[in-house]
Design a protein around this motif. Sequence first.
Motif, PDB file in Angstrom:
ATOM      1  N   GLN A 230       0.831  -1.206   0.000  1.00 56.76           N
ATOM      2  CA  GLN A 230       0.000   0.000   0.000  1.00 56.76           C
ATOM      3  C   GLN A 230       0.869   1.261   0.000  1.00 56.76           C
ATOM      4  N   GLN A 231       1.924   1.273   0.808  1.00 51.73           N
ATOM      5  CA  GLN A 231       2.811   2.431   0.861  1.00 51.73           C
ATOM      6  C   GLN A 231       3.519   2.659  -0.465  1.00 51.73           C
ATOM      7  N   VAL A 232       3.986   1.580  -1.070  1.00 58.94           N
ATOM      8  CA  VAL A 232       4.701   1.707  -2.336  1.00 58.94           C
ATOM      9  C   VAL A 232       3.770   2.192  -3.435  1.00 58.94           C
ATOM     10  N   GLY A 234       1.174   4.017  -3.157  1.00 57.76           N
ATOM     11  CA  GLY A 234       0.920   5.439  -2.938  1.00 57.76           C
ATOM     12  C   GLY A 234       2.099   6.307  -3.316  1.00 57.76           C
ATOM     13  N   SER A 235       3.317   5.870  -2.978  1.00 53.22           N
ATOM     14  CA  SER A 235       4.500   6.683  -3.271  1.00 53.22           C
ATOM     15  C   SER A 235       4.767   6.789  -4.763  1.00 53.22           C
ATOM     16  N   LEU A 236       4.256   5.823  -5.545  1.00 53.54           N
ATOM     17  CA  LEU A 236       4.448   5.845  -6.995  1.00 53.54           C
ATOM     18  C   LEU A 236       3.277   6.480  -7.732  1.00 53.54           C
ATOM     19  N   GLY A 237       2.280   6.928  -6.989  1.00 53.13           N
ATOM     20  CA  GLY A 237       1.175   7.646  -7.614  1.00 53.13           C
ATOM     21  C   GLY A 237       0.125   6.778  -8.277  1.00 53.13           C
ATOM     22  N   TYR A 238       0.068   5.497  -7.916  1.00 51.03           N
ATOM     23  CA  TYR A 238      -0.958   4.626  -8.502  1.00 51.03           C
ATOM     24  C   TYR A 238      -2.307   4.936  -7.869  1.00 51.03           C
ATOM     25  N   GLU A 239      -3.357   4.886  -8.692  1.00 51.13           N
ATOM     26  CA  GLU A 239      -4.690   5.216  -8.204  1.00 51.13           C
ATOM     27  C   GLU A 239      -5.211   4.180  -7.230  1.00 51.13           C
ATOM     28  N   SER A 240      -4.713   2.968  -7.317  1.00 46.51           N
ATOM     29  CA  SER A 240      -5.152   1.910  -6.413  1.00 46.51           C
ATOM     30  C   SER A 240      -4.032   0.905  -6.225  1.00 46.51           C
TER      31      SER A 240
END
Length: 264
Positions: A230-232, A234-240
Motif C-alpha cells: 500500500q505504501q509503495v 501510494g508513493s508511486l502515484g498509482y490510483e489503487s
Amino acid sequence: MPRLGPLSLALRGRDPDTDVRPVAALHLALDERDVEQPVHFHRKGQLVLALHGGVTCEVPKAMWMVPPHHAVWIPGGVPHSNRATSNAEIYFLFVEPGAADMPTACCTLAISPLVRELIKHLAVLGQDYPDDGPTARLVAVLLEHLVAAPVEQLHLPVSGHPKLRRIADALAQDPADRRTLADWASRLAVSERTLARLVLRETGLSFGRWRQQFHLIVALRQLSEGASVQQVAGSLGYESVTAFITMFRKALGEPPARYFSKLR
C-alpha cells in the motif's frame, strides 16, 4: 577515477585485484544508514549479492536494482557506483578474468541457495586459500553453477542526454510524477514526436514503458526496505493498490508478496 570505493573494499583494506586466485568473497553488513559508493572500477568482475535490504548499481547508461537473493554482475573494467539500503547485508564476489565464462555485459542474476551458501562460506574463509585442496574445489563448483544462473531483466536504461536527465531527475525526486509525454515535451520545448523518438533512441523503450520500469526499480527498492504494498503504490502515484499489483505481476510474473516470499 578511484578504483576502489568505501562501500566494498576501502572498509576492508583489501584489494582483490592484486590476487590472481579465481575468486575472492567479501561480506559487508550495514547499519541503519543508507550508504553510497562513488564511481569506481575493478580489474576483476564483481558480483554484488544482497541477502537483506537492497543495492542499486549504476553503470554507464543503465541502473540495476539488486533485490534480496539476487545479484548484479559487473564485468571487470566497467565504471559503476553502488547504493545500499539501510540494514543491508551484502556479499561481494570478485572473479578473476578468464576464470569462468561470465556475461560480458552487466546483468541481474537469480542466485540459487547453493551459490549463496558457497559465497557466504568463501567470505568466511577469506582470500588466502591454496590453489588446490577443498576450497579450490568449492570454488570450481561455485563458478560452474554461477555461469548457469538465470538472467532477470531488473535494470533501467538511463541516458546522459540533458533532456532525459531532467525527466529522470524529476522522477527520482518525485516518483509519483504523472506528467505525460506531451507535458514533458511542452516543458522541454520540443515536439511530442521528437521527445518520443529521443526516449526510444536513448533507452530502447517507449516513454510509458521506461517510466513503468523506473517504477518497478523504485518499488523493488522500497519493498526490500520493508515498505508495505500500500505504501509503495501510494508513493508511486498509482490510483489503487490493485493497479500497482497488476503492473508488478505483468513485469515479474507474480504479485509482490509472492515474489518476495519466494526470494526468502
